[in-house]
Design an enzyme around this catalytic site. Sequence first.
Site, short mmCIF file in Angstrom:
data_model
loop_
_atom_site.label_atom_id
_atom_site.label_comp_id
_atom_site.label_asym_id
_atom_site.label_seq_id
_atom_site.Cartn_x
_atom_site.Cartn_y
_atom_site.Cartn_z
N LYS A 88 0.86 -1.17 0.00
CA LYS A 88 0.00 0.00 0.00
C LYS A 88 0.90 1.23 0.00
O LYS A 88 1.42 1.65 1.03
CB LYS A 88 -0.92 0.05 1.22
CG LYS A 88 -1.97 1.19 1.10
CD LYS A 88 -2.35 1.79 2.42
CE LYS A 88 -1.36 2.79 2.95
NZ LYS A 88 -1.25 4.04 2.12
N GLU B 71 10.88 17.39 12.95
CA GLU B 71 11.25 17.11 11.57
C GLU B 71 10.40 18.00 10.66
O GLU B 71 9.18 17.84 10.60
CB GLU B 71 11.03 15.63 11.25
CG GLU B 71 11.53 15.23 9.88
CD GLU B 71 11.30 13.76 9.58
OE1 GLU B 71 12.17 13.16 8.92
OE2 GLU B 71 10.27 13.23 10.01
N GLU C 27 10.93 2.21 9.63
CA GLU C 27 11.94 3.19 9.23
C GLU C 27 11.22 4.53 9.27
O GLU C 27 10.36 4.82 8.45
CB GLU C 27 12.48 2.88 7.83
CG GLU C 27 13.80 3.58 7.53
CD GLU C 27 13.61 5.02 7.08
OE1 GLU C 27 13.84 5.92 7.93
OE2 GLU C 27 13.24 5.25 5.93
N CYS D 111 14.21 11.78 5.09
CA CYS D 111 14.30 11.52 6.53
C CYS D 111 15.72 11.60 7.04
O CYS D 111 15.95 11.88 8.22
CB CYS D 111 13.69 10.15 6.86
SG CYS D 111 14.42 8.79 5.92
#
Length: 475
Positions: free
Chosen positions: A174, A382, A249, A282
């Site tokens: 997905k 972030e 992750e 990231c």
Amino acid sequence: MRDLREFYIGGRWVAASSNAEHVMVDPSTEQTTGSISLANASDVDAAVAAANAAFPAWSATAPAERIAVVERIQEVYARRSEEMALAISEEMGAPIDLARTRQAPAALRHMKNFLAAMTDFEFVRPLGPHAPDDRILMEPIGVVGMITPWNWPMSQVALKVVPALLAGCTMVLKPSEFAPLSSALLAEIIDEAGVPAGVFNLVQGDGATAGARLVEHPDVTMISFTGSTGAGASVLKGAADTFKRVALELGGKGANLVFADADDEAVERGVRACMMNSGQSCNAPTRMLVERPVYEEAVEKARRVAETVTVGPSREEGAHIGPVVNGRQYERVQALIEKGMDEGARLVAGGPGRPAGFNRGFFVQPTVFADVTNDMTIAREEIFGPVLSIIPFEDEEHALQIANDTPYGLTNYVQSADGERRNRMAKGLRSGMVEMNSQPRGAGSPFGGVRHSGGGREGGTWGLEEYLIVKSVSG
């Protein structure tokens, strides 16, 4: 391009059973470009059932047969790589040159590295000379649910699909609803390569419905998830009742330690690495920690470099950065830039609003803040945009204190001519990866972090082992 109202399930394209849809918007123009169907629970159930039915036969194949399948995928993918680059550029706004040189080829690179890891990978291992009749079997874990992000769509998909295929697992993918085109094209490639029906299945959908059903499904034995830390926490909670393996992750807030003896290009490399892919990585080095004697010089260098970073539409060729992925992300980045100013950081480049010449599109000015303290919001969260925070430090101990003062732990960076210092820093930095003097990690190196960056490892031998269970056999 395949009709995005169909899903690839059991080796064929089937119509979605839901009327729910996601409207696609061009990040460069804010114009609607189409829509995709969003899977409901029954669509996910059908995909899992197909993967479950295919698992006994696929898991029993010889490693050489699975290698041959991936080599066929590699061949078809290489032939259709321009299609893939165009799809990635259209769906998430990557500049076409970046899509051609970095985004689309990432999957081919991962295929090559995983195939290399398979050359001496042992699925049957002796326990040791003390127990000559004991052996360790490395067996495929089962049906894997894969949930992937939009920022490096094919890189993240390949890091999951390829090792799972080689390990003997079947799967349901997905992808992010903001990056549906590239995964639909991959399904076409996999079909053309002759992967057996049911081994690979694709549903399009959002996290709240399709993702949640995949996570909680009792016949899914593993979830491999790449995305935000908040969503990762939800995945862990959703998988708890079925005791499935979860590989995560997640996000990062990388520290780039620039010492006074760093080479003359260290600051420029750091700025450009932070801005690349419009800051939507990231592992971007978003906190630049600079030793005090060269701090002001580094700030001025960073300003000059940031002002040379150009912004442009994704379809135009050139070395510019593109827009961020959507309006929600644009507003988040803008709010964090404003927050940095409100909390007292010194704005030295960029700032709020679109770059000059743009009145539409999700374009963000390449932005640099100096005099940032590690308790500021822009140093803690972030941002996922082209925004760099520069923080001074006094000595090695102070640098480590600042770098490690974060809930994240994905990638950190060290710039210094002193090899012993670099090794001390690498040992002291709490992260899954450390890169020094811009030396990239080697082929097959494991990618992953610690703490709020997740604990999964992708790439090489470690990536293969994520999809295997250890069985001890004696006698």
